[in-house]
Design a protein around this motif. Structure first.
Motif, mmCIF file in Angstrom:
data_model
loop_
_atom_site.group_PDB
_atom_site.id
_atom_site.type_symbol
_atom_site.label_atom_id
_atom_site.label_comp_id
_atom_site.label_asym_id
_atom_site.label_seq_id
_atom_site.Cartn_x
_atom_site.Cartn_y
_atom_site.Cartn_z
ATOM 1 N N ASN A 7 0.869 -1.163 0.000
ATOM 2 C CA ASN A 7 0.000 0.000 0.000
ATOM 3 C C ASN A 7 0.916 1.226 0.000
ATOM 4 O O ASN A 7 1.524 1.548 1.014
ATOM 5 C CB ASN A 7 -0.898 -0.046 1.243
ATOM 6 N N THR A 8 1.039 1.877 -1.155
ATOM 7 C CA THR A 8 1.989 2.983 -1.262
ATOM 8 C C THR A 8 1.580 4.164 -0.381
ATOM 9 O O THR A 8 2.436 4.860 0.149
ATOM 10 C CB THR A 8 2.154 3.450 -2.719
ATOM 11 N N GLN A 9 0.282 4.351 -0.196
ATOM 12 C CA GLN A 9 -0.159 5.455 0.665
ATOM 13 C C GLN A 9 0.231 5.180 2.118
ATOM 14 O O GLN A 9 0.707 6.064 2.823
ATOM 15 C CB GLN A 9 -1.670 5.657 0.550
ATOM 16 N N GLU A 10 0.047 3.945 2.547
ATOM 17 C CA GLU A 10 0.406 3.561 3.914
ATOM 18 C C GLU A 10 1.915 3.723 4.131
ATOM 19 O O GLU A 10 2.351 4.233 5.158
ATOM 20 C CB GLU A 10 -0.015 2.111 4.137
ATOM 21 N N LEU A 11 2.698 3.300 3.157
ATOM 22 C CA LEU A 11 4.150 3.444 3.257
ATOM 23 C C LEU A 11 4.531 4.930 3.271
ATOM 24 O O LEU A 11 5.387 5.348 4.047
ATOM 25 C CB LEU A 11 4.857 2.720 2.106
ATOM 26 N N GLY A 12 3.846 5.721 2.456
ATOM 27 C CA GLY A 12 4.083 7.164 2.445
ATOM 28 C C GLY A 12 3.850 7.775 3.813
ATOM 29 O O GLY A 12 4.621 8.637 4.271
ATOM 30 N N GLU A 13 2.793 7.317 4.501
ATOM 31 C CA GLU A 13 2.500 7.830 5.844
ATOM 32 C C GLU A 13 3.583 7.436 6.837
ATOM 33 O O GLU A 13 3.951 8.221 7.704
ATOM 34 C CB GLU A 13 1.119 7.337 6.300
ATOM 35 N N LYS A 14 4.111 6.221 6.700
ATOM 36 C CA LYS A 14 5.209 5.791 7.575
ATOM 37 C C LYS A 14 6.449 6.649 7.332
ATOM 38 O O LYS A 14 7.172 6.998 8.262
ATOM 39 C CB LYS A 14 5.544 4.315 7.334
ATOM 40 N N PHE A 41 7.518 10.490 -3.102
ATOM 41 C CA PHE A 41 7.019 9.573 -4.131
ATOM 42 C C PHE A 41 7.360 8.151 -3.714
ATOM 43 O O PHE A 41 8.499 7.876 -3.341
ATOM 44 C CB PHE A 41 7.698 9.853 -5.478
ATOM 45 N N VAL A 42 6.362 7.255 -3.798
ATOM 46 C CA VAL A 42 6.588 5.847 -3.488
ATOM 47 C C VAL A 42 6.016 5.044 -4.642
ATOM 48 O O VAL A 42 4.867 5.262 -5.029
ATOM 49 C CB VAL A 42 5.861 5.428 -2.179
ATOM 50 N N ASN A 43 6.807 4.126 -5.208
ATOM 51 C CA ASN A 43 6.244 3.292 -6.268
ATOM 52 C C ASN A 43 5.984 1.868 -5.759
ATOM 53 O O ASN A 43 6.292 1.554 -4.613
ATOM 54 C CB ASN A 43 7.132 3.310 -7.528
ATOM 55 N N GLU A 44 5.412 1.042 -6.629
ATOM 56 C CA GLU A 44 4.983 -0.302 -6.228
ATOM 57 C C GLU A 44 6.146 -1.202 -5.825
ATOM 58 O O GLU A 44 5.943 -2.184 -5.127
ATOM 59 C CB GLU A 44 4.191 -0.977 -7.361
ATOM 60 N N VAL A 45 7.352 -0.897 -6.292
ATOM 61 C CA VAL A 45 8.495 -1.739 -5.928
ATOM 62 C C VAL A 45 9.251 -1.169 -4.728
ATOM 63 O O VAL A 45 10.382 -1.537 -4.462
ATOM 64 C CB VAL A 45 9.451 -1.995 -7.128
#
Length: 108
Positions: A7-14, A41-45
């Motif tokens: 979940n890129t949004q969740e990772l962005g929040e972290k 920016f966070v991508n799927e990988v």
């Protein structure tokens, strides 16, 4: 084993939580609330790119702050790689500070 979908949004929040632990040495406010982080920016990988600025091009931590940001973000298990890009366009102004930062500095 299939690669886990992240979940890129969740990772962005972290990542934002990590950024809030990094402080400008001259101002007692974290770099996120200070408005120094322009984009994450966070991508799927799980590659992360952070676009940030400094309070001025002559900032005394110009060499060390981006490295600290990169290292702390890379320390998150979910992050595969992180790159920090510095920009001065637009230049940082106090208008970029959050209400919380302005309150902390007695500007409100």
């Amino acid at each position: 084993m299939s690669e886990e979908v992240i979940n890129t949004q969740e990772l962005g929040e972290k990542i934002v939580q990590v950024l809030k632990t990094i402080y400008d040495p001259e101002i007692p406010v974290d770099i996120y609330e200070l408005g120094l982080i322009y984009d994450v920016f966070v991508n799927e990988v799980r590659d992360v790119k952070i676009l940030m600025t400094l309070t001025s091009p002559n900032c005394p931590v110009a060499e060390t702050l981006p490295v600290e940001v990169e290292e702390k973000v890379k320390s998150l298990n979910a992050v595969k790689d992180a790159i920090v890009e510095i920009t001065f366009d637009p230049p940082w102004t106090q208008d970029l500070m959050s209400e919380e930062a302005k309150l902390e500095l007695g500007m409100l």
